[in-house]
Motif scaffolding. Sequence first.
Motif, short mmCIF file in Angstrom:
data_model
loop_
_atom_site.label_atom_id
_atom_site.label_comp_id
_atom_site.label_asym_id
_atom_site.label_seq_id
_atom_site.Cartn_x
_atom_site.Cartn_y
_atom_site.Cartn_z
N LEU A 29 0.80 -1.39 -0.01
CA LEU A 29 -0.07 -0.03 -0.04
C LEU A 29 1.03 1.35 0.07
O LEU A 29 0.42 2.26 -0.60
CB LEU A 29 -0.98 0.06 1.13
CG LEU A 29 -1.93 -0.89 1.28
CD1 LEU A 29 -2.76 -1.00 2.64
CD2 LEU A 29 -3.12 -0.84 0.02
N CYS A 30 2.08 1.07 0.54
CA CYS A 30 2.82 2.29 0.74
C CYS A 30 3.94 2.52 -0.66
O CYS A 30 4.63 3.45 -0.73
CB CYS A 30 3.90 2.16 2.05
SG CYS A 30 2.87 2.33 3.51
N TRP A 31 4.05 1.60 -1.40
CA TRP A 31 5.01 1.44 -2.57
C TRP A 31 4.57 2.54 -3.51
O TRP A 31 3.54 3.14 -3.54
CB TRP A 31 4.79 0.15 -3.21
CG TRP A 31 5.82 0.17 -4.39
CD1 TRP A 31 5.36 0.37 -5.68
CD2 TRP A 31 7.04 -0.35 -4.36
NE1 TRP A 31 6.43 0.11 -6.33
CE2 TRP A 31 7.51 -0.18 -5.61
CE3 TRP A 31 7.79 -0.64 -3.27
CZ2 TRP A 31 8.99 -0.33 -5.83
CZ3 TRP A 31 9.12 -1.02 -3.39
CH2 TRP A 31 9.40 -1.03 -4.77
N PRO A 32 5.64 3.29 -3.80
CA PRO A 32 7.12 3.09 -3.71
C PRO A 32 7.81 3.89 -2.44
O PRO A 32 9.07 3.64 -2.50
CB PRO A 32 7.79 3.67 -4.97
CG PRO A 32 6.76 4.87 -5.36
CD PRO A 32 5.17 4.43 -4.64
N VAL A 33 7.06 4.55 -1.60
CA VAL A 33 7.76 5.22 -0.46
C VAL A 33 8.24 4.20 0.36
O VAL A 33 9.43 4.15 1.08
CB VAL A 33 6.69 6.04 0.24
CG1 VAL A 33 7.27 6.46 1.30
CG2 VAL A 33 6.12 6.94 -0.56
N LEU A 34 7.60 2.95 0.63
CA LEU A 34 8.00 1.99 1.63
C LEU A 34 7.67 0.60 1.09
O LEU A 34 6.59 0.43 0.17
CB LEU A 34 7.26 2.32 2.88
CG LEU A 34 7.99 2.13 4.21
CD1 LEU A 34 9.39 2.76 4.40
CD2 LEU A 34 7.00 2.19 5.42
N ASP A 35 8.55 -0.35 1.32
CA ASP A 35 8.15 -1.78 1.04
C ASP A 35 8.21 -2.71 2.19
O ASP A 35 8.10 -2.15 3.47
CB ASP A 35 9.19 -2.35 -0.13
CG ASP A 35 10.51 -2.57 0.57
OD1 ASP A 35 10.75 -2.18 1.81
OD2 ASP A 35 11.49 -3.00 -0.16
N ARG A 36 8.05 -3.92 2.09
CA ARG A 36 7.76 -4.79 3.37
C ARG A 36 9.04 -4.43 4.26
O ARG A 36 8.79 -4.65 5.57
CB ARG A 36 7.62 -6.28 2.90
CG ARG A 36 7.45 -7.32 4.28
CD ARG A 36 7.73 -8.47 4.17
NE ARG A 36 9.07 -8.98 3.64
CZ ARG A 36 10.30 -9.05 4.28
NH1 ARG A 36 10.08 -8.63 5.40
NH2 ARG A 36 11.50 -9.20 3.87
N THR A 37 10.16 -4.59 3.75
CA THR A 37 11.43 -4.60 4.59
C THR A 37 11.38 -3.14 5.24
O THR A 37 11.97 -3.13 6.33
CB THR A 37 12.52 -4.69 3.80
OG1 THR A 37 12.80 -3.91 2.58
CG2 THR A 37 12.71 -6.43 3.36
#
Length: 148
Positions: A29-37
């Motif tokens: 949902l946060c991609w590309p700001v944040l990924d699972r890691t």
Amino acid sequence: MEHLQERFASAVRHRRLVLGLSQEELGALCWPVLDRTGVSRLERTAPNISLDVADSIARALKTTVRELLEGTDGAAKKSHPTKAIFAQRVRSERISRTMSQRELGEKAGVDRNYVSDIELDKRNPRLATVDAFARALDLDPLALMRAE
């Protein structure tokens, strides 16, 4: 007292669990700001993220940065970005205390030009910076994220 970035990380984890999202789902949902890691790192180490990144995460969690930090789980309302509210509040609080930008900068441990850039919404402050400005203005950090 708990630092703002630790409060934010804890609130993100709590909200994610309340919504029944895995770290992978929140990362998507946060991609590309944040990924699972990135979500995992945020929850474990409470990094000093910018207000724009915090806004992106809050939107993915269907709330606002302020609501996350206050512990309210209301649905996100249409609001100004946290960074813009912060800029306006810093300026109004500084002026109400008849402080110069230089004086505020000295108290917050930043340059006067940085204070000016913050007030003009030209900078993307990190959570530790919000903490520093709140201490310099003798306010709770959340007060600097509430629209007047």
